[in-house]
Design a protein around this motif. Structure first.
Motif, PDB file in Angstrom:
ATOM      1  N   PHE A   1       0.812  -1.205   0.000  1.00 11.68           N
ATOM      2  CA  PHE A   1       0.000   0.000   0.000  1.00 11.68           C
ATOM      3  C   PHE A   1       0.857   1.272   0.000  1.00 11.68           C
ATOM      4  CE2 PHE A   1      -2.221   3.454   2.134  1.00 11.68           C
ATOM      5  CZ  PHE A   1      -3.419   3.486   1.432  1.00 11.68           C
ATOM      6  N   GLY A   2       0.443   2.225  -0.789  1.00 13.97           N
ATOM      7  CA  GLY A   2       1.040   3.563  -0.669  1.00 13.97           C
ATOM      8  C   GLY A   2       2.060   3.941  -1.719  1.00 13.97           C
ATOM      9  N   LEU A   3       2.099   3.256  -2.856  1.00 15.35           N
ATOM     10  CA  LEU A   3       3.067   3.634  -3.891  1.00 15.35           C
ATOM     11  C   LEU A   3       2.646   4.959  -4.534  1.00 15.35           C
ATOM     12  CD1 LEU A   3       3.150   0.368  -3.770  1.00 15.35           C
ATOM     13  CD2 LEU A   3       4.430   0.584  -5.898  1.00 15.35           C
ATOM     14  N   ASN A   4       3.609   5.844  -4.741  1.00 16.91           N
ATOM     15  CA  ASN A   4       3.310   7.099  -5.415  1.00 16.91           C
ATOM     16  C   ASN A   4       3.513   6.932  -6.919  1.00 16.91           C
ATOM     17  OD1 ASN A   4       6.072   7.266  -5.881  1.00 16.91           O
ATOM     18  ND2 ASN A   4       6.447   8.602  -4.135  1.00 16.91           N
ATOM     19  N   LEU A   5       3.332   8.013  -7.659  1.00 16.56           N
ATOM     20  CA  LEU A   5       3.361   7.879  -9.123  1.00 16.56           C
ATOM     21  C   LEU A   5       4.688   7.309  -9.658  1.00 16.56           C
ATOM     22  CD1 LEU A   5       1.864   8.300 -11.807  1.00 16.56           C
ATOM     23  CD2 LEU A   5       2.752  10.633 -11.835  1.00 16.56           C
TER      24      LEU A   5
ATOM     25  N   VAL B   1      -1.164  -4.479  -5.481  1.00 19.27           N
ATOM     26  CA  VAL B   1      -0.438  -3.226  -5.291  1.00 19.27           C
ATOM     27  C   VAL B   1      -1.400  -2.043  -5.342  1.00 19.27           C
ATOM     28  CG1 VAL B   1       1.356  -1.728  -6.233  1.00 19.27           C
ATOM     29  CG2 VAL B   1       1.665  -4.216  -6.250  1.00 19.27           C
ATOM     30  N   ILE B   2      -1.363  -1.251  -4.288  1.00 12.67           N
ATOM     31  CA  ILE B   2      -2.276  -0.107  -4.199  1.00 12.67           C
ATOM     32  C   ILE B   2      -1.490   1.203  -4.196  1.00 12.67           C
ATOM     33  CG2 ILE B   2      -4.090   1.007  -2.829  1.00 12.67           C
ATOM     34  CD1 ILE B   2      -4.881  -1.720  -1.809  1.00 12.67           C
ATOM     35  N   GLY B   3      -1.795   2.052  -5.155  1.00 16.57           N
ATOM     36  CA  GLY B   3      -1.123   3.343  -5.253  1.00 16.57           C
ATOM     37  C   GLY B   3      -1.908   4.425  -4.540  1.00 16.57           C
ATOM     38  N   LEU B   4      -1.198   5.457  -4.131  1.00 19.24           N
ATOM     39  CA  LEU B   4      -1.814   6.594  -3.459  1.00 19.24           C
ATOM     40  C   LEU B   4      -1.161   7.833  -4.055  1.00 19.24           C
ATOM     41  CD1 LEU B   4      -3.800   7.085  -1.090  1.00 19.24           C
ATOM     42  CD2 LEU B   4      -1.814   7.185   0.413  1.00 19.24           C
ATOM     43  N   ILE B   5      -1.904   8.553  -4.903  1.00 20.49           N
ATOM     44  CA  ILE B   5      -1.248   9.647  -5.608  1.00 20.49           C
ATOM     45  C   ILE B   5      -2.028  10.947  -5.473  1.00 20.49           C
ATOM     46  CG2 ILE B   5      -0.206   8.057  -7.276  1.00 20.49           C
ATOM     47  CD1 ILE B   5      -2.253   8.867  -9.298  1.00 20.49           C
TER      48      ILE B   5
ATOM     49  N   ILE C   1      -4.761  -1.166  -7.817  1.00 16.22           N
ATOM     50  CA  ILE C   1      -5.753  -0.153  -7.459  1.00 16.22           C
ATOM     51  C   ILE C   1      -4.993   1.153  -7.212  1.00 16.22           C
ATOM     52  CG2 ILE C   1      -7.536   0.527  -5.774  1.00 16.22           C
ATOM     53  CD1 ILE C   1      -7.846  -2.456  -5.064  1.00 16.22           C
ATOM     54  N   ILE C   2      -5.571   2.264  -7.657  1.00 21.66           N
ATOM     55  CA  ILE C   2      -4.949   3.549  -7.345  1.00 21.66           C
ATOM     56  C   ILE C   2      -5.989   4.462  -6.711  1.00 21.66           C
ATOM     57  CG2 ILE C   2      -3.862   5.635  -8.288  1.00 21.66           C
ATOM     58  CD1 ILE C   2      -2.640   3.906 -10.464  1.00 21.66           C
ATOM     59  N   PHE C   3      -5.617   5.064  -5.607  1.00 21.35           N
ATOM     60  CA  PHE C   3      -6.445   6.103  -5.007  1.00 21.35           C
ATOM     61  C   PHE C   3      -5.825   7.439  -5.361  1.00 21.35           C
ATOM     62  CE2 PHE C   3      -7.173   2.423  -2.140  1.00 21.35           C
ATOM     63  CZ  PHE C   3      -8.535   2.287  -2.379  1.00 21.35           C
ATOM     64  N   GLN C   4      -6.581   8.217  -6.123  1.00 18.10           N
ATOM     65  CA  GLN C   4      -6.064   9.508  -6.562  1.00 18.10           C
ATOM     66  C   GLN C   4      -6.817  10.603  -5.819  1.00 18.10           C
ATOM     67  OE1 GLN C   4      -7.106  10.404 -10.582  1.00 18.10           O
ATOM     68  NE2 GLN C   4      -6.338  12.507 -10.421  1.00 18.10           N
ATOM     69  N   LYS C   5      -6.090  11.396  -5.087  1.00 22.94           N
ATOM     70  CA  LYS C   5      -6.721  12.443  -4.290  1.00 22.94           C
ATOM     71  C   LYS C   5      -7.372  13.473  -5.216  1.00 22.94           C
ATOM     72  CE  LYS C   5      -6.020  14.593   0.114  1.00 22.94           C
ATOM     73  NZ  LYS C   5      -5.142  14.983   1.197  1.00 22.94           N
ATOM     74  N   ILE C   6      -8.647  13.716  -5.022  1.00 20.83           N
ATOM     75  CA  ILE C   6      -9.309  14.680  -5.913  1.00 20.83           C
ATOM     76  C   ILE C   6      -9.986  15.795  -5.130  1.00 20.83           C
ATOM     77  CG2 ILE C   6      -9.711  13.160  -7.892  1.00 20.83           C
ATOM     78  CD1 ILE C   6     -12.593  12.771  -6.726  1.00 20.83           C
TER      79      ILE C   6
ATOM     80  N   TRP D   1      -9.079   4.043  -9.134  1.00 16.85           N
ATOM     81  CA  TRP D   1      -8.741   3.408 -10.406  1.00 16.85           C
ATOM     82  C   TRP D   1      -8.558   1.914 -10.163  1.00 16.85           C
ATOM     83  CZ3 TRP D   1      -7.382   6.255 -15.031  1.00 16.85           C
ATOM     84  CH2 TRP D   1      -7.386   7.657 -14.865  1.00 16.85           C
ATOM     85  N   ALA D   2      -9.266   1.099 -10.929  1.00 20.15           N
ATOM     86  CA  ALA D   2      -9.096  -0.350 -10.810  1.00 20.15           C
ATOM     87  C   ALA D   2      -9.516  -0.962 -12.131  1.00 20.15           C
ATOM     88  CB  ALA D   2      -9.954  -0.883  -9.675  1.00 20.15           C
ATOM     89  N   GLU D   3      -8.578  -1.574 -12.807  1.00 24.73           N
ATOM     90  CA  GLU D   3      -8.912  -2.042 -14.156  1.00 24.73           C
ATOM     91  C   GLU D   3      -8.799  -3.549 -14.365  1.00 24.73           C
ATOM     92  OE1 GLU D   3      -6.412   0.508 -16.436  1.00 24.73           O
ATOM     93  OE2 GLU D   3      -7.773   2.219 -16.224  1.00 24.73           O
ATOM     94  N   ASN D   4      -7.982  -4.200 -13.561  1.00 24.27           N
ATOM     95  CA  ASN D   4      -7.848  -5.646 -13.819  1.00 24.27           C
ATOM     96  C   ASN D   4      -8.850  -6.461 -12.986  1.00 24.27           C
ATOM     97  OD1 ASN D   4      -6.689  -5.759 -11.255  1.00 24.27           O
ATOM     98  ND2 ASN D   4      -4.592  -5.761 -12.056  1.00 24.27           N
ATOM     99  N   ALA D   5      -8.972  -7.714 -13.330  1.00 26.79           N
ATOM    100  CA  ALA D   5      -9.980  -8.579 -12.720  1.00 26.79           C
ATOM    101  C   ALA D   5      -9.768  -8.689 -11.208  1.00 26.79           C
ATOM    102  CB  ALA D   5      -9.918  -9.964 -13.366  1.00 26.79           C
TER     103      ALA D   5
END
Lengths: 252, 320
Positions: free
Chosen positions: B70-74, B105-109, B121-126, B134-138
């Motif tokens: 958890f917590g990978l940046n761009l 792997v979960i990103g946090l950007i 999965i990516i959590f993008q702060k908006i 963001w989640a695109e794969n099965a």
């Protein structure tokens, strides 16, 4: 190179016996070791001893008295492989902190002028004889000692750790001391210790020996940013003041 | 329509994940995320040839339980995609993918993206306390489906401005670095050209050769192999991260070294990242994360080096 079940002698000169104690702390592993080798002479660990020649002689401590220097030379002649155990044997260690020229003053101050010193000087084993390998540390890491013996038993030449303490320090999750403007000799020091000192909040004093081709002048430049010459000297002199590697780099 | 999650629900969602998987928050790690797939020290197999056991005495590294990173940046997400690619060539690295396949792997950007740069999965702060998901794969869609109570679907227009966030530490450096990396061909040519440049002499005086830059780099992937025969007769093969700035890495059997000085070794680090990587993969092996600069005890800044080289290379090229 060595017999199937090599004969090993373990000797100690002037030191605290801490590195031998680390060998004792191998406990069950010592019994495994005993199946592979014959420890035929070990003052601290057992009550019987056999005279040389030996396949491997492991020596702890710095040779300081005439008797120790003579014994060292005799052991070298009677040993196929001679190994320095711990910082005192490998680098001169704690006994070597004080320069020879200052000794007289302190003898008188501490022991009065009646004291007749037996010590000649505190230098590493390598000042008198050829040393085949050094198991570094103050104290040693017992598993690194096992590794050296394993490599010998496998017919290899024991190898030094090619990386700096930093590799193990990063794995331990420590923040970098140098980045926090705290002295540390980690980058120029051989790994193998698991960065035990830095993990415990202490600087690295380099007891595992200088790493192959370490850039000592570059580290000095970094240390100079937050420590004066006297303090830097104190860090280096803890283990390295009597080593060739260090003094060679000092002249640069 | 877009999927969003708020701060509070994100926390609960993380707790749910922790119940189901091993969970590692990488944000305070001293070593990059690669260590979860490619550990600094890994015993890849052991065997005991003297064992009397009838079953096979060969034991390879175990497959870990499924785990969440958890917590990978761009830059880290991009590095992950690139490292996967590196580890597939020329042959798939078995031990890397053995771990990699078990990961979620979960990103946090906090920057805008047009497409997923990597990860599951990516959590993008908006907005304040709000994340676009963001989640695109099965694999990731399944996880979200199982936890759909925490997520909400909203109209695209409802997003607040995403621009109001403070830039994270080192963001300016990363931005410049990424601009340089955009023309990786030029970078490759410049670094190849710079071989005799005096900057390498200056760096040789400064570099401690400690290897930290390569350990903290999310893309450095060189290793060495260490074999052992234990006192208990167990034979083991271990692989360990190695570093091209260390003398032992350039040394071969018999003692010959291909790069006998720190100057050559340090240059080689750059050569691999910017020249060889470009020739082999079409891009530099650098994502501009800034870890090497941040962690170098000697204060070496690779961006400054590249800028100097690029400038001088440009001059030389315009003179031709």
């Amino acid at each position: 190179m060595i017999n199937n079940k090599p004969r090993i002698a373990i000797y100690d000169f002037t030191d605290c016996e801490g590195c031998e104690t680390k060998l004792v702390s191998l406990r069950e592993k010592l019994l495994l070791l005993e199946k592979k080798v014959d420890i035929v002479n070990w003052r601290l660990g057992q009550e019987y001893f056999e005279a040389g020649p030996y396949d491997i002689t492991i020596i702890e401590g710095a040779p300081i008295t005439r008797h120790e220097v003579d014994l060292l030379k005799e052991l070298r002649e009677n040993s196929k492989i001679l190994i320095a155990l711990g910082a005192c044997a490998a680098l001169g260690g704690i006994p070597a902190i004080m320069p020879e020229k200052d000794r007289k003053y302190w003898y008188e101050k501490i022991y009065t002028s009646q004291y007749a010193p037996r010590g000649i000087d505190a230098v590493p084993l390598s000042a008198y004889v050829k040393v085949d390998f050094s198991i570094h540390g103050c104290p040693i890491d017992e598993n690194e000692a096992v590794r050296a013996v394993e490599e010998l038993l496998a017919g290899k030449t024991p190898s030094y750790r090619g990386y700096s303490v930093c590799f193990e320090c990063k794995q331990a999750g420590n923040p970098c001391r140098l980045l926090e403007n705290k002295p540390c000799l980690g980058p120029i020091t051989q790994g193998g210790c698991g960065a035990i000192c830095v993990s415990g909040g202490s600087p690295c004093y380099g007891c595992f020996g200088i790493r192959d081709e370490a850039n000592i002048p570059a580290l000095r430049k970094i240390l100079e940013k937050f420590a004066d010459e006297k303090e830097i000297e104190r860090y280096f002199s803890m283990f390295h003041s009597r080593t060739e590697d260090f003094n060679k780099n000092k002249e640069k | 329509m877009m999927l969003v999650i708020n701060d509070k629900n994100l926390e609960v969602f993380i707790e749910k994940l922790k119940e189901k998987f091993d969970f590692f928050d990488i944000r305070n790690d001293k070593l990059p995320f690669k260590k979860y797939f490619f550990p600094p020290v890994q015993e890849i197999f052991t065997r005991n040839p003297l064992s009397k056991s009838k079953t096979s005495d060969l034991k390879t590294a175990k497959t870990p339980a499924k785990f969440v990173l958890f917590g990978l940046n761009l830059p880290q997400l991009e590095a992950l995609t690139q490292l996967d690619e590196i580890m597939q060539k020329p042959n798939e690295d078995f031990f890397y993918f053995q771990n990699r396949k078990q990961s979620i792997v979960i990103g946090l950007i906090d920057v805008e993206i047009d497409a997923m740069p990597g990860g599951d999965i990516i959590f993008q702060k908006i907005g304040e306390g709000k994340y676009k998901v963001w989640a695109e794969n099965a694999k990731s869609k399944q996880i979200i489906k199982e936890n759909k109570v925490f997520f909400e679907e909203i109209e695209d227009e409802e997003i607040e401005s995403a621009r109001s966030f403070e830039l994270s530490e080192g963001a300016e450096w990363s931005k410049t670095m990424r601009e340089l990396l955009a023309d990786s061909e030029n970078l490759a040519n410049a670094v190849a050209w710079s071989h005799g440049h005096k900057i390498w002499d200056e760096l040789a005086e400064k570099c401690l050769g400690c290897g930290i830059c390569t350990y903290v780099c999310p893309l450095c992937h060189c290793f060495s192999i260490e074999d052992r025969v234990g006192l208990d007769d167990k034979c083991s093969r271990c692989r360990k991260w190695d570093s091209c700035v260390l003398p032992s890495f350039s040394r071969i059997a018999g003692g010959h070294s291909f790069r006998p000085t720190i100057k050559e070794r340090y240059y080689n680090w750059f050569y691999h990242k910017f020249v060889r990587a470009y020739r082999e993969f079409g891009k530099s092996q650098c994502v501009g994360c800034g870890a090497c600069k941040k962690n170098c005890p000697a204060g070496i800044d690779i961006q400054e080096i590249l800028k100097t080289i690029l400038e001088d290379y440009k001059k030389v090229m315009s003179d031709v």
